[in-house]
Write a protein that holds these residues in place. Structure first.
Motif: not given
Length: 424
Positions: A41-49, A71-72, A111-117, A129-137
């Motif tokens: 359902n188009r949700k992406v999670f970052c999991l860490e310990l 992700f944009t 349609g179908q797309y390959l999104n590269i962030y 490095f910040e994942l939030e910034n990467l997800a916007q580009s």
């Protein structure tokens, strides 16, 4: 032996993904691996310990963290098919994440797309490095086929994307650094093993480097297994083997039973030992079959696909969906870990004769297994077995008593090696 693995933590997910919607990133300095899990359902999670110090006798406690990444260019109604990630830098954190999606008519542009962030600014500005910034580009590439597995491989010091498609091809996408963009490239001399179409959809592709050769194993929807061997720098040396199965091949995994040699700590002046190419451990291949038992093909570069063995009981818990290679018992010998749709984890070890495999132990899980990873999520230098199911993510950790025993034994051996080096 499953009693040596304890439940460190379980992450719950409201929606499930599939066998293609898991990726990992490991930051350069922290050596801690983060798990990126996408749901349908188009949700992406970052999991860490993360490890947090406290007043407990052990001195630390594991703190789980779950972060939803926004992700944009993934509109409402879109479905995430596959995800992958890699680090472009050898000395820092310059991650790239690829996401394939299918847009429905509700979004206005089906349609179908390959999104590269990728976060280009973090490299030029030397920012952390910040994942939030990467997800916007995002750089979005339209696709003329239905995407399947998204993975990557290194070619001539360049990392390229490999994307299986419904048009029966494995497509290659490479970075144009001058234009800060990605584009599809022809296999040509770059990856000649993918010049021809497959007879059906390539469901899973794995690649490995061994002794100056690149080996590729692709499992197809029609049951055809295609394995290639190519001497690096010599496209004309391409060699191909085929084997037909009765149904779709869900996963392929190239591996060696012996893990890579670990370098000694810098504080110990022990000469480093590097194995010559002819002393490298044999490269094997494990293939999961949706309608039959899993098979292991021994020493591909010598035998091709002529020497194989079936893994007993591998098809008694519905079909096997995923393969992981892990030194679970810290013995210096890899095990084969199979995850099944029948909610079972199966662990196989190679017998002393080097030709057979036996079921060492199994473990029941609360949901079908979609993926298994062997990574260090806590950053303590010890890898955990991470199991992704249709309900969430379960992290299994070695018991500390076993870790202590193995650590003391290895320290004794290091001291003996140091004394031997000083005496000589």
């Amino acid at each position: 032996m499953s009693e040596n693995l304890l439940d460190a933590h379980t992450f719950s997910l409201d929606w499930q993904g599939n066998i293609y919607t898991v990726a990992t990133i490991t930051q350069h300095m922290s050596h801690t691996t983060k798990l990126i899990v996408a749901t349908l359902n188009r949700k992406v999670f970052c999991l860490e310990l993360s490890m947090s110090h406290c007043a407990r006798p052990c001195g630390c406690v594991v703190v789980p963290q779950t972060q939803e990444l926004q992700f944009t260019y993934i509109p409402s109604g879109a479905e995430i098919i596959s995800i992958d990630a890699f680090n472009r830098s050898k000395v820092g954190d310059d991650f790239v994440i690829g996401v394939t999606i299918i847009k429905s008519a509700e979004s206005g542009s089906p349609g179908q797309y390959l999104n590269i962030y990728s976060d280009w600014d973090s490299v030029t500005d030397c920012r952390e490095f910040e994942l939030e910034n990467l997800a916007q580009s995002c750089f979005s590439l339209p696709l003329e086929f239905i995407p399947y597995q998204l993975t990557h491989t290194e070619v001539e010091e360049l990392t390229v994307w490999l994307l299986g498609g419904s048009d029966r091809k494995v497509h290659i996408y490479s970075e144009d650094k001058a234009k800060h963009m990605y584009q599809e490239v022809e296999p040509g001399d770059l990856l000649p093993e993918f010049c021809n179409s497959f007879p059906s959809v390539p469901l899973w592709t794995d690649t490995a480097m061994q002794g100056g050769y690149r080996v590729t194993a692709t499992g197809c929807e029609c049951g055809l297994l295609v394995v290639t061997s190519l001497k690096l720098g010599s496209p004309a040396s391409l060699q191909t083997w085929y084997k037909e199965f009765d149904g779709p091949l869900t996963c392929t995994k190239l591996f060696s039973v012996t893990p890579p040699v670990i370098s000694s700590p810098p504080c110990l002046t022990i000469p480093q030992v590097t194995s010559p190419p002819h002393h490298l451990p044999p490269l094997h291949l494990c293939v999961t079959h949706s309608l039959g038992p899993t098979q292991v093909f021994h020493d591909l570069l010598t035998n091709g696909l002529s020497n194989s063995i079936q893994l007993t009981q591998s098809n008694t818990h519905d079909m096997a969906t995923t393969i992981c290679v892990a030194d679970i018992n810290l013995t210096g010998q890899h095990r084969l870990v199979l995850g099944t749709y029948g909610q079972e984890l199966l662990v196989y070890k190679q017998t002393d004769n080097g030709t057979d495999w036996e079921l060492e132990w199994s473990r029941s899980l609360p949901a079908p297994v979609l993926g298994v990873r062997w990574v260090d999520m806590t950053g303590d230098g010890l890898r955990e077995l991470v199991v992704i199911t249709s309900r969430g993510v379960q992290v299994l950790q070695n018991q500390l008593d076993l870790v202590k025993e193995v650590t003391l034994d290895r320290l004794k051996k290091l001291v003996e090696l140091k004394k031997g080096a000083e005496a000589s």
